[in-house]
Design a protein around this motif. Structure first.
Motif, mmCIF file in Angstrom:
data_model
loop_
_atom_site.group_PDB
_atom_site.id
_atom_site.type_symbol
_atom_site.label_atom_id
_atom_site.label_comp_id
_atom_site.label_asym_id
_atom_site.label_seq_id
_atom_site.Cartn_x
_atom_site.Cartn_y
_atom_site.Cartn_z
ATOM 1 N N THR A 3 11.395 56.897 34.108
ATOM 2 C CA THR A 3 10.055 56.741 34.679
ATOM 3 C C THR A 3 9.479 55.388 34.267
ATOM 4 O OG1 THR A 3 9.736 59.127 34.373
ATOM 5 C CG2 THR A 3 7.736 57.823 34.684
ATOM 6 N N ILE A 4 8.923 54.660 35.242
ATOM 7 C CA ILE A 4 8.233 53.407 34.906
ATOM 8 C C ILE A 4 6.758 53.607 35.235
ATOM 9 C CG2 ILE A 4 8.071 50.917 35.354
ATOM 10 C CD1 ILE A 4 11.004 51.082 36.357
ATOM 11 N N CYS A 5 5.891 53.432 34.246
ATOM 12 C CA CYS A 5 4.456 53.675 34.440
ATOM 13 C C CYS A 5 3.680 52.375 34.352
ATOM 14 C CB CYS A 5 3.913 54.579 33.340
ATOM 15 S SG CYS A 5 4.646 56.190 33.324
ATOM 16 N N GLY A 6 2.573 52.303 35.117
ATOM 17 C CA GLY A 6 1.610 51.213 34.946
ATOM 18 C C GLY A 6 1.867 49.983 35.778
ATOM 19 N N LEU A 7 2.696 50.087 36.823
ATOM 20 C CA LEU A 7 3.020 48.903 37.636
ATOM 21 C C LEU A 7 1.825 48.433 38.465
ATOM 22 C CD1 LEU A 7 6.553 49.826 39.069
ATOM 23 C CD2 LEU A 7 6.029 47.969 37.482
ATOM 24 N N THR A 8 1.642 47.136 38.570
ATOM 25 C CA THR A 8 0.667 46.535 39.493
ATOM 26 C C THR A 8 1.352 45.370 40.208
ATOM 27 O OG1 THR A 8 -0.183 44.805 38.054
ATOM 28 C CG2 THR A 8 -1.205 46.979 37.829
ATOM 29 N N PHE A 9 0.628 44.753 41.178
ATOM 30 C CA PHE A 9 1.191 43.594 41.896
ATOM 31 C C PHE A 9 1.410 42.399 40.971
ATOM 32 C CE2 PHE A 9 -0.497 45.730 45.775
ATOM 33 C CZ PHE A 9 0.726 45.823 46.433
ATOM 34 N N TYR A 10 0.743 42.424 39.826
ATOM 35 C CA TYR A 10 0.847 41.307 38.894
ATOM 36 C C TYR A 10 2.236 41.215 38.243
ATOM 37 C CZ TYR A 10 -0.124 38.452 34.772
ATOM 38 O OH TYR A 10 -0.087 37.483 33.808
ATOM 39 N N HIS A 11 2.869 42.392 38.104
ATOM 40 C CA HIS A 11 4.084 42.460 37.290
ATOM 41 C C HIS A 11 5.291 41.800 37.949
ATOM 42 C CE1 HIS A 11 1.897 45.886 35.239
ATOM 43 N NE2 HIS A 11 2.135 44.990 34.305
ATOM 44 N N THR A 12 6.151 41.248 37.081
ATOM 45 C CA THR A 12 7.380 40.601 37.545
ATOM 46 C C THR A 12 8.569 41.244 36.842
ATOM 47 O OG1 THR A 12 7.399 39.037 35.727
ATOM 48 C CG2 THR A 12 6.165 38.387 37.712
ATOM 49 N N LYS A 13 9.753 40.779 37.226
ATOM 50 C CA LYS A 13 10.947 41.323 36.564
ATOM 51 C C LYS A 13 10.941 41.004 35.063
ATOM 52 C CE LYS A 13 13.762 37.462 38.173
ATOM 53 N NZ LYS A 13 14.926 37.029 38.927
ATOM 54 N N ALA A 14 10.248 39.960 34.672
ATOM 55 C CA ALA A 14 10.181 39.623 33.241
ATOM 56 C C ALA A 14 9.439 40.724 32.470
ATOM 57 C CB ALA A 14 9.474 38.277 33.062
ATOM 58 N N HIS A 15 8.347 41.251 33.071
ATOM 59 C CA HIS A 15 7.609 42.344 32.410
ATOM 60 C C HIS A 15 8.470 43.606 32.333
ATOM 61 C CE1 HIS A 15 4.199 39.817 34.012
ATOM 62 N NE2 HIS A 15 3.927 39.881 32.715
ATOM 63 N N LEU A 16 9.244 43.815 33.404
ATOM 64 C CA LEU A 16 10.123 44.996 33.417
ATOM 65 C C LEU A 16 11.176 44.876 32.310
ATOM 66 C CD1 LEU A 16 10.465 47.522 35.146
ATOM 67 C CD2 LEU A 16 12.146 46.299 36.508
ATOM 68 N N ALA A 17 11.736 43.666 32.175
ATOM 69 C CA ALA A 17 12.736 43.436 31.127
ATOM 70 C C ALA A 17 12.110 43.649 29.748
ATOM 71 C CB ALA A 17 13.287 42.016 31.234
ATOM 72 N N ARG A 18 10.873 43.157 29.593
ATOM 73 C CA ARG A 18 10.196 43.317 28.300
ATOM 74 C C ARG A 18 9.935 44.796 28.008
ATOM 75 N NH1 ARG A 18 8.038 39.155 25.058
ATOM 76 N NH2 ARG A 18 7.105 40.156 23.257
ATOM 77 N N ALA A 19 9.524 45.544 29.046
ATOM 78 C CA ALA A 19 9.255 46.979 28.859
ATOM 79 C C ALA A 19 10.538 47.726 28.488
ATOM 80 C CB ALA A 19 8.653 47.563 30.135
ATOM 81 N N ALA A 20 11.665 47.263 29.034
ATOM 82 C CA ALA A 20 12.954 47.913 28.729
ATOM 83 C C ALA A 20 13.329 47.687 27.270
ATOM 84 C CB ALA A 20 14.041 47.350 29.646
ATOM 85 N N ILE A 21 13.059 46.489 26.776
ATOM 86 C CA ILE A 21 13.364 46.215 25.357
ATOM 87 C C ILE A 21 12.391 46.983 24.452
ATOM 88 C CG2 ILE A 21 13.368 44.370 23.608
ATOM 89 C CD1 ILE A 21 14.528 42.582 25.942
ATOM 90 N N ASP A 22 11.100 47.014 24.858
ATOM 91 C CA ASP A 22 10.108 47.769 24.070
ATOM 92 C C ASP A 22 10.460 49.255 23.984
ATOM 93 O OD1 ASP A 22 8.714 45.418 23.908
ATOM 94 O OD2 ASP A 22 7.059 46.036 25.217
#
Ligand SMILES: Nc1ncnc2c1ncn2[C@@H]1O[C@H](COP(=O)(O)OP(=O)(O)O)[C@@H](O)[C@H]1O
Ligand SMILES: O=P(O)(O)OC[C@H](O)CO
Length: 541
Positions: A406-425
């Motif tokens: 599950t990925i929560c909290g997505l907005t139009f602002y987000h990029t693949k870099a934020h997704l990568a960071r969330a995966a590491i977090d």
């Protein structure tokens, strides 16, 4: 040959901290075979066969605990259906022989130079093979394979819920452990059940299969750290349990004998010329070996290994095992021959580094883990995204087969870099859940966490981990902690080292990372993670 007759016992005394008390007690009675004493000058090296989920390596250590040479080889991952994971045991054996042969060649060593080897392995992964030919009768079913969720539900109902066998085994009833994988094989491989009942088939985890292949079938054995991950062992008696064998309908004749991890009777190698005649001195499951390699020898010492999954283990000492009320696993950490076992609490997280592999292979947001790490480092944080990687359900501390990614909290602002960071977090958030459960179960305030594994190459992971745990994170100089752990264990049994104190002295700190946020910020982060976890539950019916 490693036998009870040619063993000499040495006992060492050391200090052990339990809470704030300091006790003087015996922690290591090390059994040393005569071979090491008679050939002490030439047999000073120790080998470690580290058979992991994605690769196999053979690492040779000298007496100072330094790596002399290593060779590594990946094996194929088979995903026959969504959520299913298999390996070929024969490929793993051949890779093991290749790694041993190449590492020995690189180091220019002969078998006489190696006093003994240790075997450490991905745990729970289940192999069945023909007793005469050694041929595997199905692909190995891997620890993170979710194919048995239906079988698990059946046993949960039959045994009184997910925790129905916890007092006896220290484990929840889950797809993770070998018993339900063996049930699946018995139900789905034509003729297997009959052959097993007739005594023509052997069962083992990867350590057991590799040992049997390397010693030419002289010893069908496993060690207690691996046996205790099958759901078939009583963690108090350390033996196969009749009630559990009956519950899962497993014929006792297919089971290996259970040996202490250090100095057990594992046989001598005769099927790999590069190590011909070398004894197998120790076997430890890979997370147990990493805990040993991180020198977690005092009660309350803990480590986390960030590889495919993330595994925190904390030393709980010998004596009665502590059964978790917080969804952790109770597991023998190691046992020296002639000694009671030392137990540990463990939090097993199924998906950590494999989420980065998924971003690389399935979403193709980078061509390597390093590239994804760089992408993640290009943003200051995940900007509120929480990524719960419940791809095969959730392991500790939730044990929910019905959770999904599950990925929560997505907005139009987000990029693949934020997704990568969330995966590491996500690796740190999951570790924090287990860390808090461990403090609650043990009553021990953990003041530091030692870390290792492939993901710890990532500085953002280490910084966020220290922040979310609220404690310091320590990295050792030698990052091959799993291999080092089992090499130390084997070296203790063959006399290269003669006390845990000596082994502990080989641990050298390379880096300390401190927390940099306050308690309020930490609680807000944890609260947002809990919300994301709640949203991942109950997806799969
Ligand atoms: N710089 C990095 N940042 C994040 N993850 C990484 C990085 N480098 C490697 N990894 C992850 O670490 C894992 C490999 O670690 P390793 O300890 O070798 O695993 P295992 O023993 O489970 O096979 C891979 O899943 C990979 O995605
Ligand atoms: O091989 P690793 O490092 O992914 O470890 C796997 C664990 O032993 C599974 O329990």
């Amino acid at each position: 040959m490693f036998s009870a007759n040619n063993l000499i016992r040495r006992t060492h005394r050391t200090t052990m901290r339990i809470g704030c008390k300091v006790l003087l007690c015996t922690i290591a009675s090390v059994t040393v075979p005569v071979r090491s004493l008679s050939t002490a000058s030439s047999s000073k090296y120790v080998g470690a066969l580290d058979q992991g989920t994605s690769s196999t390596r053979f690492v040779i250590f000298d007496q100072k605990g330094e790596v002399v040479s290593k060779y590594q080889k990946e094996h194929v991952q088979y995903y026959p259906k969504s959520g299913w994971v298999e390996h070929k045991a024969e490929e793993i054996f051949q890779n093991s022989v290749d790694c041993i042969t190449n590492a020995m060649k690189q180091a220019k060593l002969n078998p006489e130079d190696v006093s003994s080897i240790g075997i450490t392995n991905q745990r729970e992964t289940t192999v069945v093979w023909d007793k005469v030919t050694g041929e595997p009768l199905h692909n190995a079913i891997v620890w993170n394979c979710a194919r048995t969720s239906g079988i698990v539900s059946k046993f949960q109902s039959k045994c009184g819920g997910v925790d129905g066998l916890r007092e006896k085994t220290g484990l929840p009833i889950s797809t993770y452990f070998s018993a339900t994988k063996l049930c699946w094989l018995m139900e789905n491989v034509p003729g297997l059940k009959k052959k097993a009942e007739a005594g023509d088939v052997l069962f083992g985890t990867i350590d057991c299969y590799l040992t049997w292949r390397l010693n030419g079938g002289t010893h069908h054995v496993t060690d207690i750290t691996n046996a205790a991950r099958t759901l078939l062992v009583n963690i108090n008696s350390l033996e196969w349990d009749d009630f559990l064998l009956e519950t899962f309908d497993v014929p006792a004749c297919m089971l290996p004998s259970i040996e202490p991890s250090i100095g057990g009777e594992f046989g001598v190698i005769n099927q790999c010329p590069a190590l011909d005649g070398v004894p197998i001195g120790a076997i430890l499951g890979d997370q147990h070996a990493a805990t040993f390699g991180q020198a977690c020898f005092n009660v309350g010492d803990a480590k986390c290994t960030f590889g495919t999954g993330a595994f925190i283990m904390m030393n709980m000492g010998s004596g009665s095992p502590v059964v978790s009320k917080q969804g952790l696993l109770t597991t023998p950490f190691y046992q020296i021959k002639g000694q009671p076992p030392v137990y540990a609490l463990e939090g097993a997280v199924a998906v950590a580094g494999s989420l980065i592999q998924w971003l690389r292979d399935n979403l193709e947001i980078g061509s390597s883990a390093e590239e994804i790490a760089k992408l993640a480092a290009s943003v200051k944080d995940a900007e509120g995204i929480r990524f719960v990687p419940a791809f095969n359900g959730l392991f500790a501390p939730h044990w929910r087969e019905d959770a999904r990614g599950t990925i929560c909290g997505l907005t139009f602002y987000h990029t693949k870099a934020h997704l990568a960071r969330a995966a590491i977090d996500a690796a740190s958030f999951q570790t924090a859940e287990v860390f808090d459960a461990m403090k609650a179960d043990s009553g021990i305030e953990l003041s530091a966490l030692k870390v290792d594994g492939g993901m710890t190459a990532n500085p953002q992971l280490l910084e966020f981990l220290a922040d979310i745990l609220g404690t310091k994170v320590l990295m050792p100089k030698n990052l091959e902690t799993t291999a080092a752990g089992v090499a130390f264990a084997a070296g203790l049994s063959s006399g290269v080292w003669d006390s845990l104190d000596q082994v502990a002295d080989l641990w050298v700190e390379a880096k300390q990372v401190d927390q940099s946020i306050d308690d309020d910020e930490r609680s807000n982060l944890k609260a947002s993670w809990r919300k994301a976890i709640d949203r991942s539950l109950g997806w799969e019916q």
